[in-house]
Design an enzyme around this catalytic site. Structure first.
Site, mmCIF file in Angstrom:
data_model
loop_
_atom_site.group_PDB
_atom_site.id
_atom_site.type_symbol
_atom_site.label_atom_id
_atom_site.label_comp_id
_atom_site.label_asym_id
_atom_site.label_seq_id
_atom_site.Cartn_x
_atom_site.Cartn_y
_atom_site.Cartn_z
ATOM 1 C CG ASP A 130 -2.070 0.952 1.120
ATOM 2 O OD1 ASP A 130 -2.377 1.384 -0.018
ATOM 3 O OD2 ASP A 130 -2.667 1.287 2.159
ATOM 4 C CG ASN A 158 1.817 1.558 -5.183
ATOM 5 O OD1 ASN A 158 2.725 1.344 -4.386
ATOM 6 N ND2 ASN A 158 1.294 0.625 -5.950
ATOM 7 C CD1 TRP A 188 7.359 6.668 -2.711
ATOM 8 C CD2 TRP A 188 6.817 6.941 -4.879
ATOM 9 N NE1 TRP A 188 8.517 6.746 -3.433
ATOM 10 C CE2 TRP A 188 8.223 6.915 -4.764
ATOM 11 C CE3 TRP A 188 6.247 7.098 -6.147
ATOM 12 C CZ2 TRP A 188 9.074 7.034 -5.868
ATOM 13 C CZ3 TRP A 188 7.085 7.227 -7.244
ATOM 14 C CH2 TRP A 188 8.482 7.197 -7.092
ATOM 15 N NE ARG A 197 -4.514 7.016 -7.050
ATOM 16 C CZ ARG A 197 -4.362 6.696 -5.759
ATOM 17 N NH1 ARG A 197 -4.069 7.629 -4.879
ATOM 18 N NH2 ARG A 197 -4.493 5.449 -5.358
ATOM 19 C CB SER A 204 -8.618 -5.388 -3.376
ATOM 20 O OG SER A 204 -9.284 -4.151 -3.547
ATOM 21 C CB THR A 205 -13.025 -7.928 -5.021
ATOM 22 O OG1 THR A 205 -12.904 -7.916 -3.590
ATOM 23 C CG2 THR A 205 -12.630 -9.300 -5.525
ATOM 24 C CD GLU A 206 -13.320 -5.220 -1.615
ATOM 25 O OE1 GLU A 206 -12.120 -5.579 -1.566
ATOM 26 O OE2 GLU A 206 -14.267 -6.028 -1.583
ATOM 27 C CG ASN A 207 -7.867 -1.994 -5.307
ATOM 28 O OD1 ASN A 207 -6.931 -2.782 -5.166
ATOM 29 N ND2 ASN A 207 -8.133 -1.074 -4.381
ATOM 30 N NE ARG A 250 -7.683 2.130 -5.484
ATOM 31 C CZ ARG A 250 -6.484 2.120 -4.974
ATOM 32 N NH1 ARG A 250 -5.443 2.468 -5.713
ATOM 33 N NH2 ARG A 250 -6.297 1.781 -3.715
ATOM 34 N NE ARG A 266 -2.929 -1.442 4.386
ATOM 35 C CZ ARG A 266 -4.156 -1.532 3.929
ATOM 36 N NH1 ARG A 266 -4.938 -2.493 4.354
ATOM 37 N NH2 ARG A 266 -4.615 -0.663 3.041
HETATM 38 C C1 IPE Z 1 -5.425 -2.857 -0.336
HETATM 39 O O1 IPE Z 1 -5.105 -1.515 -0.412
HETATM 40 C C2 IPE Z 1 -5.394 -3.483 -1.701
HETATM 41 C C3 IPE Z 1 -4.071 -3.636 -2.313
HETATM 42 C C4 IPE Z 1 -2.937 -3.314 -1.759
HETATM 43 C C5 IPE Z 1 -4.052 -4.221 -3.632
HETATM 44 P P1 IPE Z 1 -6.226 -0.387 -0.552
HETATM 45 O O2 IPE Z 1 -5.495 0.899 -0.642
HETATM 46 O O3 IPE Z 1 -7.142 -0.722 -1.663
HETATM 47 O O4 IPE Z 1 -7.031 -0.532 0.815
HETATM 48 P P2 IPE Z 1 -7.901 0.560 1.606
HETATM 49 O O5 IPE Z 1 -8.879 1.125 0.627
HETATM 50 O O6 IPE Z 1 -6.959 1.582 2.151
HETATM 51 O O7 IPE Z 1 -8.547 -0.229 2.716
HETATM 52 C C1 IPE Z 2 -1.652 0.243 -3.383
HETATM 53 O O1 IPE Z 2 -1.430 1.607 -3.385
HETATM 54 C C2 IPE Z 2 -1.859 -0.300 -4.781
HETATM 55 C C3 IPE Z 2 -3.237 -0.717 -5.064
HETATM 56 C C4 IPE Z 2 -4.226 -0.768 -4.197
HETATM 57 C C5 IPE Z 2 -3.543 -1.099 -6.431
HETATM 58 P P1 IPE Z 2 -2.619 2.666 -3.354
HETATM 59 O O2 IPE Z 2 -2.982 3.017 -4.756
HETATM 60 O O3 IPE Z 2 -3.729 2.153 -2.514
HETATM 61 O O4 IPE Z 2 -1.907 3.894 -2.653
HETATM 62 P P2 IPE Z 2 -2.554 4.927 -1.632
HETATM 63 O O5 IPE Z 2 -3.164 4.135 -0.529
HETATM 64 O O6 IPE Z 2 -3.577 5.698 -2.418
HETATM 65 O O7 IPE Z 2 -1.406 5.770 -1.190
HETATM 66 MG MG MG Z 3 -4.162 2.354 -0.547
#
Ligand code: IPE
Ligand code: IPE
Ligand code: MG
Length: 240
Positions: free
Chosen positions: A20, A22, A25, A33, A65-68, A71, A189
Site C-alpha cells: 500500500d 503507491n 508516494w 498516481r 483487490s475486488t474493491e479496487n 477507483r 502492510r
Molecule cells: C489494499 O489496499 C489493496 C491492495 C494493496 C491491492 P487499498 O489501498 O485498496 O485498501 P484501503 O482502501 O486503504 O482499505
Molecule cells: C496500493 O497503493 C496499490 C493498489 C491498491 C492497487 P494505493 O494506490 O492504494 O496507494 P494509496 O493508498 O492511495 O497511497
Molecule cells: Mg491504498
C-alpha cells in the site's frame, strides 16, 4: 531491531504483503498516481528477490483487490495494462530465480488479455520450486470464501443436506484458490494503515501482523528483514 541478525532457522514459510501507499508516494513526488503504481511493481520485484534469496517459500502479493474496481476508470485500466506488461517483461526474472507464479482471486473477472498473460506465466513457471509467488489480482478474501463454498456445493450437491459429510473447515480449504499453500505466517502492510482490507480473510486466522509507515515504492530489502526480525521475536500460541 536492526542490531539482531536474522535467524536463518526461523524464516517465515509464507509472507503475505499488502503493498500500500503507491498513490501517496506519487503525490509526495508531485507525480500522477500511475507513476506510483509503476514504482510499486519495481519495489515488488526487489522484495520478492530478497525474500527468495532468504529462502521464503511463498510470497502472496496483494496486487488488485475486488474493491479496487471502485477507483477511477483511468487508474484501473492503467493497472490492468501495467500488470500484464510486467508479467511479460519479468519472465526471465522468474526463470533465473526458480520462481513459480500462481494466481489467487477471480480470474474470470479480469480482462481477457490479462487472464491470458497470467495463465501463460503460471504455465511457463509451473515446474519451478525455489519460491512461489502468489499474485492476488482481483482478489477479495470474502469473495474467495464464497467461491470456495459454491465450488464445494457444485461438486457435492448430495452432501449439502447430509449431516455426516457436511462442510467443515478442512473440506472447505480444499476449495480455496491455492489449497496447497500454507496459511501466511506473517502479513506485512506498508504505508501506515492498520487494516487487512479483505486480504486472505480465511488464511489470516493465526498470522502475525506487521505494519510499517514506509510507502511501498520506498521498500528495500532491509525493510523486509526488519519485518522478519520482528516476526522472529513473536511468541505464537495458536490458542494453546
Ligand atoms: C489494499 O489496499 C489493496 C491492495 C494493496 C491491492 P487499498 O489501498 O485498496 O485498501 P484501503 O482502501 O486503504 O482499505
Ligand atoms: C496500493 O497503493 C496499490 C493498489 C491498491 C492497487 P494505493 O494506490 O492504494 O496507494 P494509496 O493508498 O492511495 O497511497
Ligand atoms: Mg491504498
Amino acid at each position: 531491531m536492526e542490531n539482531f541478525p536474522i535467524d536463518k532457522e526461523n524464516i517465515p514459510v509464507h509472507i503475505g504483503i499488502i503493498m500500500d501507499g503507491n498513490g501517496r508516494w506519487a503525490k509526495q513526488q508531485g507525480k500522477k498516481r500511475t507513476v506510483g503504481h509503476s514504482e510499486g511493481l519495481v519495489s515488488a520485484k526487489r522484495i520478492v528477490k530478497a525474500a527468495s534469496d532468504l529462502g521464503v517459500k511463498y510470497v502472496t502479493l496483494y496486487t488488485f483487490s475486488t474493491e479496487n474496481w471502485k477507483r477511477a476508470e483511468e487508474e484501473v485500466s492503467f493497472l490492468m495494462r501495467l500488470i500484464s506488461k510486467h508479467l511479460k517483461k519479468e519472465m526471465d526474472f522468474y526463470i533465473q530465480n526458480g520462481i513459480r507464479v500462481v494466481h489467487t482471486g477471480d480470474l474470470a473477472g479480469l480482462p481477457d488479455y490479462l487472464q491470458n498473460e497470467i495463465m501463460s506465466v503460471v504455465n511457463e513457471t509451473a515446474a519451478f520450486e525455489h519460491t512461489t509467488v502468489n499474485l492476488a489480482i482481483n482478489y477479495g478474501g470474502r469473495d474467495e470464501i464464497i467461491r470456495a463454498v459454491r465450488k464445494w456445493c457444485d461438486s457435492h450437491p448430495e452432501k449439502c443436506a447430509d449431516e455426516g459429510t457436511m462442510l467443515n473447515e478442512e473440506t472447505l480449504v480444499e476449495y480455496m484458490d491455492q489449497p496447497s499453500i500454507p496459511d501466511p505466517d506473517l502479513i506485512i502492510r506498508s504505508a501506515g494503515e492498520k487494516r487487512l482490507s479483505n486480504f486472505l480473510v480465511w488464511q489470516c486466522a493465526y498470522s502475525e501482523l506487521y505494519f510499517s509507515e514506509k510507502l511501498w515504492p520506498d521498500w528495500e530489502a532491509d525493510d523486509l528483514y526488519d519485518a522478519i526480525k520482528s516476526y522472529q521475536h513473536r511468541h505464537r500460541k495458536y490458542g494453546a
